[in-house]
Write a protein that holds these residues in place. Structure first.
Motif, PDB file in Angstrom:
ATOM      1  N   ILE B 273       5.421  -1.231  -1.745  1.00 50.35           N
ATOM      2  CA  ILE B 273       5.806  -1.976  -1.150  1.00 50.35           C
ATOM      3  C   ILE B 273       5.501  -1.693   0.446  1.00 50.35           C
ATOM      4  O   ILE B 273       5.300  -2.845   1.186  1.00 50.35           O
ATOM      5  CB  ILE B 273       7.456  -1.860  -1.159  1.00 50.35           C
ATOM      6  N   LEU B 274       5.461  -0.550   0.723  1.00 46.27           N
ATOM      7  CA  LEU B 274       5.065  -0.458   2.274  1.00 46.27           C
ATOM      8  C   LEU B 274       3.722  -1.116   2.626  1.00 46.27           C
ATOM      9  O   LEU B 274       3.555  -1.727   3.658  1.00 46.27           O
ATOM     10  CB  LEU B 274       4.935   1.008   2.396  1.00 46.27           C
ATOM     11  N   LEU B 276       2.431  -3.453   1.032  1.00 42.47           N
ATOM     12  CA  LEU B 276       2.428  -4.879   0.992  1.00 42.47           C
ATOM     13  C   LEU B 276       3.217  -5.451   2.148  1.00 42.47           C
ATOM     14  O   LEU B 276       3.058  -6.344   2.936  1.00 42.47           O
ATOM     15  CB  LEU B 276       3.450  -5.461  -0.315  1.00 42.47           C
ATOM     16  N   SER B 277       4.249  -4.623   2.602  1.00 41.73           N
ATOM     17  CA  SER B 277       4.826  -4.882   3.968  1.00 41.73           C
ATOM     18  C   SER B 277       4.020  -5.005   5.096  1.00 41.73           C
ATOM     19  O   SER B 277       3.847  -5.868   5.920  1.00 41.73           O
ATOM     20  CB  SER B 277       6.011  -4.132   4.132  1.00 41.73           C
ATOM     21  N   HIS B 278       2.780  -4.018   5.107  1.00 41.96           N
ATOM     22  CA  HIS B 278       2.008  -3.944   6.018  1.00 41.96           C
ATOM     23  C   HIS B 278       0.970  -5.141   6.019  1.00 41.96           C
ATOM     24  O   HIS B 278       0.680  -5.764   7.032  1.00 41.96           O
ATOM     25  CB  HIS B 278       1.193  -2.549   6.309  1.00 41.96           C
ATOM     26  N   TRP B 280       1.618  -7.832   4.994  1.00 43.45           N
ATOM     27  CA  TRP B 280       2.559  -9.255   5.255  1.00 43.45           C
ATOM     28  C   TRP B 280       2.357  -9.329   6.996  1.00 43.45           C
ATOM     29  O   TRP B 280       2.265 -10.199   7.407  1.00 43.45           O
ATOM     30  CB  TRP B 280       4.016  -9.250   4.716  1.00 43.45           C
ATOM     31  N   GLU B 281       2.741  -7.917   7.346  1.00 43.30           N
ATOM     32  CA  GLU B 281       2.827  -8.069   8.848  1.00 43.30           C
ATOM     33  C   GLU B 281       1.568  -8.582   9.467  1.00 43.30           C
ATOM     34  O   GLU B 281       1.471  -8.985  10.429  1.00 43.30           O
ATOM     35  CB  GLU B 281       3.031  -6.926   9.493  1.00 43.30           C
ATOM     36  N   LEU B 312      -5.911  -0.403   4.701  1.00 49.61           N
ATOM     37  CA  LEU B 312      -5.427  -1.601   5.516  1.00 49.61           C
ATOM     38  C   LEU B 312      -5.729  -1.327   7.128  1.00 49.61           C
ATOM     39  O   LEU B 312      -5.365  -0.175   7.630  1.00 49.61           O
ATOM     40  CB  LEU B 312      -3.889  -1.861   5.233  1.00 49.61           C
ATOM     41  N   GLU B 314      -5.290  -1.705  10.804  1.00 44.23           N
ATOM     42  CA  GLU B 314      -4.229  -1.777  11.803  1.00 44.23           C
ATOM     43  C   GLU B 314      -3.941  -3.281  12.394  1.00 44.23           C
ATOM     44  O   GLU B 314      -2.664  -3.713  12.552  1.00 44.23           O
ATOM     45  CB  GLU B 314      -4.663  -0.692  13.263  1.00 44.23           C
TER      46      GLU B 314
END
Lengths: 148, 749
Positions: B273-274, B276-278, B280-281, B312, B314
């Motif tokens: 999730i982390l 995926l959260s990133h 998304w951001e 990913l 930055e």
């Protein structure tokens, strides 16, 4: 420049807390914790629906206090800010270096709030989790004291 | 990770990378990239490991290795699970590999890689495609898999291999240097390191194998690479796939995918999730909680990249930016090994040699950086068109621009106010209409302020306080003044901007009258009858001299009314028909007075009354029913008159209020008036006797007249002074109220 930034959830547990690593972070945590009472007091005193951003900003929470001079040579001021969803931002600033004007504090809180909203918008973020967004981190870093 | 892998695969033990070690290493790489703990057992237990994502250095090496692998794989029974691309897909891969090996450098192999290499992503739609650099078989047995092993791994191996023939003459033909250069430069974590170099000759294009669990789009992504794609570039096939996926969620390509739907979709990719959260951001460019097509493609691409082992970035690579989603050279991929295999040509592939390099979707950060200088493909150029299209989307690209969409709110109220103000106003109008409109998109705070100011203005128009509703002229001016004042944050004397008309009054008629009065007042300030009816409309100023009385009388009361916001109805009447009203009032008053005092002195009463009234108004003003001081000052003489004056006087409360305030202001001036009051008292004291003496004879009357005249003049002077003071007080009041409004928190949000 902020020395410590904390985001407290509605239930008064921290969602995000970060301090300048030089001093003992525990003291900052403690300061933030104690200021929660002041925040709650101000919230209750405010009365009904406060929708205005000006009312969200609580201002100086507690007169500056300096512990032992050796540890805290500077005057530390704590500022509070609460959102409509009762998420609180507490910021400890070091007032010795720069006389931070109220507007600057407000703008810092505004940035915090905006970044926090961005974090909330992320569907993968579950409200109540610790905030691990890198964008949020970078924003906070930009606000923190530049410690060499 | 590399050291661990090396250790695990026993290379260290052996001191070199044997085939088996290499296979194990590759498998471990895949394991690691998939996020599983790095253990030897995991290789065998986890069958569904996605192919490790290696930034293909140039196919050459890969092909070299592939060839070696393929040949070895066949022999590696134990490694059945390990297909040259480590995480074995099992049979398929093996078969493909063997196939490849069998047909080294046959273009036919090109087709193979795609499907078999499909990484076993579970959920079809969401499963990111593992983009695999596909060595063009031309190189022969290049396992399609992006054999990018860890850079360091590869390099030595490559060299070793290069020496060994893996049976590829072709390969040998390709000078190791180019690939090695790439490798060296990419020496990195496995995911990021190797670039598949494609044999220019043999490799027609690197195809990125896209594992697509879904049955929809083609699994293979063959991208005829146009050459130097940066790692984050999205190939056409990829894009098409993404678009199709987008359609499954949101049929309208111009629509949005809500956050929740996107969350479900991407959760299927089984990324943490982390991450995926990133992702998304990064991909939600406009921070609206929903994904447009471009944002969705970017997110998907990132997911695929991540799935394939790329870290990913930055920040969002340029090629993934909503407007540039296709074919843009990613500015800098930063650290992520893009999992999404961009079919971009593996960056470093010897340009000269890889014109036809199949697009290796895997691009590595280094590649990206280097690819920046690469030419843009025609596709890219075509994307420029899309660029323009999307530019609009990106317009508010700056997420920090909190105000992407102009706040619509205040327009209406401000417009209304504008209209009102324009209707009414004169001078300050121009400021109002423009300012609210202009600030529409500005700070919210500013808007709030303006809102408040506008509201304040509107409130002025509507409410009693300052609403200069009374007079059209006064209202807009007042409003404008208020607004202007607020805007300029100057709570200073509103009267500066206030038009001559007195503060807004509740009744329009008042305003008009007040304006009239003001004019008159100004013109007639001195030598007027007291007309002291500052606050009392009905208190018709005494009419000592019919000729004069009406005028000044009218003035005074009107002035008073104008000055006082609390004017009652009576003032209205008076202003409207000053003369008449006064007279009637006089008569009424006179009548009442007469009735109260002496009936037979009715004649004189009117005369006296005006005088008294003149004093009364002033006194009534002062005599806030409770203010004895004022009484002394003004009416003084005729308490009875005062009382009488008060009774007919209409809205005592209002005048009282006013008076209270003015009293406060005037208190300091009380002393000044004491003398006058004394005089007045003396004068007025004589008045009561006047009526009585009236009946005596004309002399008495004349004397009384004279006295009255004197009194009148004195009172007139006093009245004028008091009125001046009153005006000042009112001005202050207005300014204070304005300040109060400004300070009051805006509650319109």
């Amino acid at each position: 420049m902020a020395v410590c930034v904390a985001v407290i959830a509605k239930e008064n547990y921290p969602l995000y807390i970060r301090s300048v690593p030089t001093e003992s972070e525990l003291k900052f945590h403690y300061m933030v914790h104690t200021s929660l009472d002041v925040v709650d007091e101000k919230i209750s005193a405010m009365g009904k629906a406060l929708v205005d951003q000006r009312e969200l900003y609580l201002g100086l929470l507690y007169p500056t206090e300096d512990y032992k001079v050796s540890v805290f040579p500077n005057q530390l001021c704590r500022y509070g800010y609460v959102t409509n969803s009762k998420v609180k931002f507490v910021m400890v600033v070091d007032s010795s270096n720069t006389a931070l004007r109220d507007n600057e504090i407000r703008s810092m809180f505004r940035k915090l709030h905006n970044s926090y909203t961005d974090v909330m918008c992320n569907p993968f973020y579950n409200p109540g989790d610790r905030i691990q967004s890198r964008a949020f981190d970078s924003m906070v870093t930009s606000m923190m004291v530049q410690v060499c | 990770m590399n050291p661990n892998i090396m250790q695990l695969c026993g290379a260290k033990r052996l001191g070199y990378f044997g085939r088996s070690q290499f296979y194990i290493a590759l498998k471990l790489v895949a394991v690691a990239q998939s996020g599983f703990p790095l253990r030897v057992e995991s290789i065998n237990t986890v069958k569904d490991l996605p192919l490790p994502r290696f930034v293909a250095s140039k196919n050459e090496q890969e092909s070299r290795h592939a060839a070696s692998y393929s040949s070895d794989s066949e022999n590696q029974g134990s490694y059945s699970g390990v297909i040259p691309p480590p995480p074995g897909r099992g049979q398929v891969k093996k078969g493909s590999i063997s196939h490849d090996t069998v047909q080294p450098r046959t273009s036919a192999d090109q087709q193979e890689p795609a499907s078999p290499v499909v990484s076993p992503q579970q959920s079809p739609p969401a499963s990111p495609h593992t983009w695999r650099k596909h060595n063009r078989h031309p190189s022969g047995g290049n396992s399609e898999r992006p054999l990018a092993g860890p850079g360091p791994f590869w390099a030595p191996f490559g060299e070793a291999q290069s020496g060994s023939s893996a049976g590829d003459a072709v390969w040998s033909g390709h000078s190791p240097p180019p690939p090695q250069e790439n490798w060296v430069s990419f020496a990195d974590t496995p995911p990021t390191s190797t670039l598949l170099t494609m044999h220019p000759a043999s490799v027609q294009d690197q195809t990125t194998v896209r594992t697509v669990a879904s049955a929809t789009t083609a699994n293979e992504i063959r991208r005829q690479s146009s050459s130097y794609d940066d790692p984050w570039k999205i190939t056409d096939e990829q894009r098409q796939y993404y678009v199709n996926q987008f359609k499954t969620i949101q049929p309208d390509l111009n629509g949005f995918i809500p956050g929740s739907a996107a969350k479900e979709f991407f959760t299927k990719s089984k990324l943490p999730i982390l991450e995926l959260s990133h992702i998304w951001e990064l991909s939600d460019f406009d921070k609206d909680g929903a994904l447009t097509l471009d944002e969705f493609c970017a997110a998907f691409h990132l997911v695929v990249a991540r799935k394939n082992g790329y870290d990913l970035p930055e920040k969002l690579p340029e090629s993934l930016m909503p407007k540039l989603i296709d074919l843009e050279d990613t500015a800098d991929v930063g650290d992520q090994p893009g999992e999404v295999g961009y079919s971009g040509s593996p960056a470093e592939a010897p340009p000269s040699k890889s014109p036809s390099m199949p697009s290796l979707n895997q691009t590595w950060p280094e590649l990206n950086q280097s690819s920046e200088q690469w030419e843009t493909f025609s596709e890219r150029s075509s994307s420029s068109q899309t660029l323009t299209q999307f530019d609009s989307n990106i317009a508010p690209a700056d997420p920090d621009t909190a105000i992407v969409h102009p706040v619509p709110i205040r327009m209406t109220p401000s417009k209304i106010h504008m209209q009102e103000m324009e209707l009414k106003r004169t001078g300050s109008d121009h400021t109002n209409p423009t300012s609210p409109l202009l600030v529409k998109t500005s700070d919210l705070s500013e808007e709030n302020k303006i809102n408040s100011s506008v509201k304040f203005a509107s409130g002025n128009t509507v409410a009693d306080g300052y609403s200069s509703s009374d007079s059209f002229t006064s209202d807009p001016e007042q409003i404008g003044n208020n607004v202007t004042r607020q805007r300029s944050h100057s709570g200073t004397s509103p009267d500066n901007t206030a038009p001559p008309p007195p503060p807004p009054r509740p009744q329009p008629s008042h305003s008009r009258s007040s304006s009239l009065d003001m004019n008159r007042t100004f013109s007639v300030t001195t030598g007027q009858q007291q007309a002291g009816v500052v606050a009392q409309p009905p208190a018709v100023p005494p009419r000592p001299q019919p000729s004069q009385a009406p005028g000044p009388v009218v003035h005074r009361p009107v002035d008073a009314d104008g000055l006082i916001t609390h004017t009652s109805t009576s003032p209205q009447q008076i202003p409207e028909q000053p003369n008449f009203a006064d007279f009637s009032q006089f008569e009424v008053f006179a009548a009442s007075n007469v009735n109260e005092e002496q009936d037979d002195e009715a004649e004189k009463h009117p005369e006296v009354l005006p005088v008294e009234k003149a004093s009364d108004p002033a006194s009534s003003l002062r005599v806030a029913k409770t203010d004895s001081k004022m009484e002394e000052k003004t009416a003084a003489s005729a308490p009875a008159n005062v009382s009488k004056g008060t009774t007919p006087l209409a809205p005592p409360p209002k005048p009282v209020r006013r008076r209270l305030k003015s009293e406060d202001e005037l208190r300091p001036e009380v002393d000044e008036h004491t003398q006058k009051t004394g005089v007045l008292a003396a004068v007025l004291a004589s008045q009561p006797s006047i009526p009585r003496s009236v009946g005596k004879d004309k002399k008495a009357i004349q004397a009384s007249i004279r006295r009255n005249k004197e009194t009148n003049t004195v009172l007139a002077r006093l009245n004028s002074e008091l009125q001046q003071q009153l005006k000042d007080v009112l001005e202050e009041r207005i300014s204070l109220e304005v300040q109060l409004e400004q300070l009051r928190p805006f509650s319109h949000l």
